[in-house]
Motif scaffolding. Structure first.
Motif, PDB file in Angstrom:
ATOM      1  N   THR A 349       0.857  -1.187   0.000  1.00 22.02           N
ATOM      2  CA  THR A 349       0.000   0.000   0.000  1.00 22.02           C
ATOM      3  C   THR A 349       0.887   1.229   0.000  1.00 22.02           C
ATOM      4  N   TYR A 350       0.458   2.266  -0.721  1.00 18.09           N
ATOM      5  CA  TYR A 350       1.205   3.522  -0.674  1.00 18.09           C
ATOM      6  C   TYR A 350       0.549   4.435   0.352  1.00 18.09           C
ATOM      7  N   LYS A 351       1.320   4.820   1.359  1.00 12.76           N
ATOM      8  CA  LYS A 351       0.790   5.733   2.373  1.00 12.76           C
ATOM      9  C   LYS A 351       1.285   7.125   2.046  1.00 12.76           C
ATOM     10  N   LEU A 352       0.381   7.960   1.585  1.00  7.14           N
ATOM     11  CA  LEU A 352       0.747   9.336   1.241  1.00  7.14           C
ATOM     12  C   LEU A 352       0.810  10.151   2.528  1.00  7.14           C
ATOM     13  N   GLU A 353       2.017  10.699   2.796  1.00  5.01           N
ATOM     14  CA  GLU A 353       2.143  11.526   4.006  1.00  5.01           C
ATOM     15  C   GLU A 353       1.746  12.954   3.673  1.00  5.01           C
ATOM     16  N   PHE A 354       1.678  13.806   4.709  1.00  4.45           N
ATOM     17  CA  PHE A 354       1.247  15.180   4.412  1.00  4.45           C
ATOM     18  C   PHE A 354       2.411  16.169   4.446  1.00  4.45           C
ATOM     19  N   ALA A 355       2.808  16.592   5.642  1.00  2.42           N
ATOM     20  CA  ALA A 355       3.814  17.660   5.707  1.00  2.42           C
ATOM     21  C   ALA A 355       5.223  17.098   5.828  1.00  2.42           C
ATOM     22  N   THR A 356       5.616  16.223   4.922  1.00  3.46           N
ATOM     23  CA  THR A 356       6.980  15.705   4.910  1.00  3.46           C
ATOM     24  C   THR A 356       7.648  16.103   3.599  1.00  3.46           C
ATOM     25  N   ARG A 357       8.926  15.765   3.495  1.00  2.00           N
ATOM     26  CA  ARG A 357       9.684  16.181   2.303  1.00  2.00           C
ATOM     27  C   ARG A 357       9.051  15.656   1.011  1.00  2.00           C
ATOM     28  N   GLU A 358       8.481  14.463   1.077  1.00  2.00           N
ATOM     29  CA  GLU A 358       7.863  13.907  -0.125  1.00  2.00           C
ATOM     30  C   GLU A 358       6.357  13.745   0.052  1.00  2.00           C
ATOM     31  N   GLY A 359       5.774  14.591   0.878  1.00  3.10           N
ATOM     32  CA  GLY A 359       4.346  14.457   1.177  1.00  3.10           C
ATOM     33  C   GLY A 359       3.455  15.254   0.248  1.00  3.10           C
ATOM     34  N   LEU A 360       2.173  15.244   0.595  1.00  2.82           N
ATOM     35  CA  LEU A 360       1.166  15.914  -0.226  1.00  2.82           C
ATOM     36  C   LEU A 360       1.393  17.422  -0.270  1.00  2.82           C
ATOM     37  N   LEU A 361       1.788  17.987   0.891  1.00  3.03           N
ATOM     38  CA  LEU A 361       1.982  19.436   0.943  1.00  3.03           C
ATOM     39  C   LEU A 361       3.074  19.874  -0.029  1.00  3.03           C
ATOM     40  N   ALA A 362       4.189  19.128  -0.023  1.00  6.65           N
ATOM     41  CA  ALA A 362       5.292  19.458  -0.951  1.00  6.65           C
ATOM     42  C   ALA A 362       4.803  19.380  -2.392  1.00  6.65           C
ATOM     43  N   ALA A 363       3.971  18.359  -2.678  1.00 11.54           N
ATOM     44  CA  ALA A 363       3.458  18.187  -4.043  1.00 11.54           C
ATOM     45  C   ALA A 363       2.550  19.355  -4.431  1.00 11.54           C
ATOM     46  N   ILE A 364       1.707  19.771  -3.490  1.00 19.02           N
ATOM     47  CA  ILE A 364       0.789  20.889  -3.786  1.00 19.02           C
ATOM     48  C   ILE A 364       1.599  22.161  -4.042  1.00 19.02           C
ATOM     49  N   LEU A 365       2.589  22.409  -3.171  1.00 15.57           N
ATOM     50  CA  LEU A 365       3.407  23.616  -3.349  1.00 15.57           C
ATOM     51  C   LEU A 365       4.144  23.586  -4.682  1.00 15.57           C
ATOM     52  N   LEU A 366       4.629  22.398  -5.068  1.00 17.47           N
ATOM     53  CA  LEU A 366       5.348  22.285  -6.347  1.00 17.47           C
ATOM     54  C   LEU A 366       4.406  22.514  -7.532  1.00 17.47           C
ATOM     55  N   MET A 367       3.137  22.191  -7.339  1.00 15.75           N
ATOM     56  CA  MET A 367       2.186  22.426  -8.434  1.00 15.75           C
ATOM     57  C   MET A 367       1.748  23.891  -8.487  1.00 15.75           C
ATOM     58  N   ILE A 368       1.860  24.582  -7.348  1.00 18.85           N
ATOM     59  CA  ILE A 368       1.496  26.008  -7.338  1.00 18.85           C
ATOM     60  C   ILE A 368       2.646  26.844  -7.905  1.00 18.85           C
ATOM     61  N   LEU A 369       3.877  26.387  -7.616  1.00 19.45           N
ATOM     62  CA  LEU A 369       5.068  27.156  -8.002  1.00 19.45           C
ATOM     63  C   LEU A 369       5.112  27.562  -9.489  1.00 19.45           C
ATOM     64  N   PRO A 370       4.823  26.642 -10.441  1.00 18.86           N
ATOM     65  CA  PRO A 370       4.873  27.074 -11.844  1.00 18.86           C
ATOM     66  C   PRO A 370       3.911  28.221 -12.155  1.00 18.86           C
ATOM     67  N   PHE A 371       2.792  28.266 -11.429  1.00 11.82           N
ATOM     68  CA  PHE A 371       1.832  29.343 -11.691  1.00 11.82           C
ATOM     69  C   PHE A 371       2.372  30.673 -11.160  1.00 11.82           C
ATOM     70  N   ILE A 372       3.113  30.608 -10.045  1.00 12.87           N
ATOM     71  CA  ILE A 372       3.734  31.835  -9.523  1.00 12.87           C
ATOM     72  C   ILE A 372       4.815  32.310 -10.501  1.00 12.87           C
ATOM     73  N   ILE A 373       5.610  31.350 -10.995  1.00  9.80           N
ATOM     74  CA  ILE A 373       6.661  31.708 -11.961  1.00  9.80           C
ATOM     75  C   ILE A 373       6.018  32.276 -13.228  1.00  9.80           C
ATOM     76  N   LEU A 374       4.930  31.643 -13.655  1.00 11.14           N
ATOM     77  CA  LEU A 374       4.234  32.109 -14.866  1.00 11.14           C
ATOM     78  C   LEU A 374       3.702  33.530 -14.651  1.00 11.14           C
ATOM     79  N   TRP A 375       3.180  33.774 -13.445  1.00  9.78           N
ATOM     80  CA  TRP A 375       2.674  35.120 -13.140  1.00  9.78           C
ATOM     81  C   TRP A 375       3.813  36.142 -13.277  1.00  9.78           C
ATOM     82  N   ALA A 376       4.985  35.786 -12.726  1.00  4.54           N
ATOM     83  CA  ALA A 376       6.138  36.694 -12.811  1.00  4.54           C
ATOM     84  C   ALA A 376       6.580  36.866 -14.265  1.00  4.54           C
ATOM     85  N   LEU A 377       6.586  35.775 -15.013  1.00  3.75           N
ATOM     86  CA  LEU A 377       6.999  35.844 -16.419  1.00  3.75           C
ATOM     87  C   LEU A 377       6.027  36.700 -17.228  1.00  3.75           C
TER      88      LEU A 377
END
Lengths: 400, 154
Positions: A349-377
């Motif tokens: 079973t894959y246990k998705l963690e939340f606020a860890t280095r490879e958790g859901l929070l990191a994934a969400i932030l990484l998905m938001i980051l391109p939009f912030i970069i795009l906004w700046a661009l």
């Protein structure tokens, strides 16, 4: 930490119980796919002269750049020693697919995307270096590389070189994402991954997700700017999305049919997995919600006349569903490929963690980051200036 | 050419980037890298210069031939001395000064023989807590030839 017995069902080898590749490795092919897809959309206008999608051309290029800059970050976070990744450029090992991917990435970033964006925005950069507020002016001056020449002839040369870069860029974009598929498809020990179709399936799903993301960004940005949507552009994107997604779906079905007919030694195990642990993400999200529903929606927009408002809703909903479905596809490949035992007798079973280095929070932030970069661009290089200039009186805008 | 001067500058920028990369590469890639393979050649000397920890079973057998004879007859014949007793080069060099500590068989034996479904069925394995109730294994088994004498039919 949960006891192993709760994670495992049947027989697992000890090193298979815990998944080595997490949600971040799901993001890596997903984000790279968005880059390749966005670039292919841009090349439709540039190389294949699909004039209707012109309003999204520059936006697609900036989107590709924003996502490309983020593409290696999930890997860096996963590795834990980001500084070591630089060694793959310094002392590359030719037998390592990932090391060679580093060069493909660099080539695509520097020689294709940055160059094409610079050539296409050069005129705007020069104009902005004269008119922008003082602090920004220095950035634009730096970007001009000291050349203020925007004569008709120099812009023609830019256009020609830009065209060549795009022509070279198309196979490069294919290579970039085909390579991601190759990395999975070449793992011969894993029957869930090991198929020569993998790079091609990855590629077409990448194109579909890339067009979807640009379509959604274009719709959202136009609404934020309180401008009218170019319906001809949206309709053309919708039809291309439909045709490409049909090819993508066909390829996936060819792969599936082939696996079912071949029914190799791994088949029972994989079949069980699809009907149990992967049922929701594979059957419900990827195939039904992420593929069949958007195909029906986009197909109906092709077949029947619809009001403008309804078409907008169809495209927006289809785009969102396709992006979700393709994320599910990446999830099913990466996570699904690690859930079963090489013995074909057990599942973990894959246990998705939340606020860890490879958790859901990191994934969400990484998905938001391109939009912030795009906004700046977009702030730095407004992709809509050409239209504004044209509206104000011609391509040159009377500023030269 | 005048009209394409910005392109020349861009090309120069790329070329400068490439040269900078080569310079950095020259500076940070260790000398001798790639001489014998995909590693730093000097690493071999560094490794060679490190103190030796393991004496090797041949050295052990030179003095402890009595133990070796027992070992050679049992199931553990292929297990090297230092696999259980740990690195003993210092003991080999100064046998009187450096005395090895005998391993705790409760821990040592379990590291191979604790029951685990991933191990082949024919491999002897027990749930140590049930099997010995916390007693050291060597209370019943001779570690160098662990099969019990009753099992041997003697």
């Amino acid at each position: 930490m949960e006891p192993v017995t709760k994670l495992v069902e049947g027989f697992m080898y000890p090193n298979e119980v815990e998944l080595q590749w997490s949600i971040l490795i799901v993001l890596y092919p997903y984000i790279t796919g968005l880059v390749a897809g966005a670039f292919i959309l841009a090349s439709l206008e540039r190389v294949f002269r699909v004039e209707a999608v012109k309003p999204t051309y520059r936006l697609a290029l900036l989107t590709a750049l924003a996502f490309l800059l983020v593409a290696p970050l999930p890997l860096q976070l996963h590795l834990g020693h980001p500084e070591r990744s630089f060694e793959m450029f310094l002392t590359p090992h030719r037998s390592s697919a990932m090391a060679m991917f580093g060069f493909v990435y660099l080539w695509y970033l520097a020689a294709v995307l940055v160059m094409e964006i610079w050539l296409d925005f050069r005129k705007d950069i020069v104009l902005l270096s004269r008119t922008a507020p003082s602090a920004m002016r220095w950035i634009y001056k730096l970007l001009t590389l000291g050349s203020q020449n925007i004569s008709e002839r120099s812009l023609q040369i830019d256009d020609r070189v830009g065209y060549i870069v795009t022509v070279v860029g198309i196979p490069s974009a294919f290579l970039l994402h085909g390579y991601v598929g190759f990395i999975f498809g070449s793992v011969k020990a894993n029957p869930w991954w090991s198929t020569p179709l993998m790079p091609i399936v990855f590629l077409f799903s990448a194109i579909s997700s890339g067009i979807s993301v640009v379509l959604l960004i274009y719709m959202a940005a136009t609404r934020l700017r309180r401008q009218a949507l170019d319906m001809r552009c949206l309709d053309t994107m919708g039809s291309y999305l439909f045709y490409l997604f049909v090819i993508d779906f066909t390829l996936e079905m060819v792969d599936l049919t082939h696996r079912i007919y071949e029914a190799g030694e791994s088949f029972q195990s994989l079949d069980f997995m699809v009907h149990s642990r992967l049922y929701f993400s594979h059957i419900v999200v990827q195939i039904v919600l992420g593929t069949l529903v958007p195909l029906a929606l986009l197909g109906s927009a092709q077949l029947w006349r619809m009001s403008e408002a309804r078409r907008k809703s169809v495209y927006a909903l289809s785009g969102l569903l396709i992006m979700t479905g393709i994320f599910a596809m990446r999830w099913n490949v990466v996570i699904g490929g690690q859930l079963f035992s090489k013995s074909f007798l057990g599942y973990t079973t894959y246990k998705l963690e939340f606020a860890t280095r490879e958790g859901l929070l990191a994934a969400i932030l990484l998905m938001i980051l391109p939009f912030i970069i795009l906004w700046a661009l977009v702030k730095l290089l407004p992709p809509w200036t050409t239209l504004a200039h044209e509206a104000a009186g011609g391509r040159d805008g009377g500023n030269t | 050419m005048k009209e394409a001067v910005h392109l020349v500058r861009l090309a120069a920028l790329f070329a400068a980037g490439f040269v900078a990369f080569l310079v950095i590469r020259q500076m940070v890639v260790p000398a001798g890298f790639g001489k014998y393979g995909h590693f730093r050649a000097g690493a071999l000397d560094d490794i060679r210069a490190r103190p030796i920890s393991y004496a090797g079973h041949g050295t052990c057998e030179a003095c402890h031939d009595d133990q070796h004879n027992v070992l050679a007859k049992g199931k553990h014949a292929q297990v090297s001395c230092e696999a259980c007793h740990g690195p003993q080069n210092r003991h080999a060099e100064e046998p009187d000064k450096v005395k090895p500590v005998l391993p705790d068989t409760r821990v040592l034996c379990a590291s191979c023989h604790e029951s685990n479904s991933a191990k082949p069925k024919k491999f002897p394995q027990v749930v140590a807590s049930d099997h010995s109730g916390g007693e050291p294994c060597k209370s019943c088994h001779v570690p160098h030839n662990p099969k019990l004498s009753t099992e041997k039919g003697q």
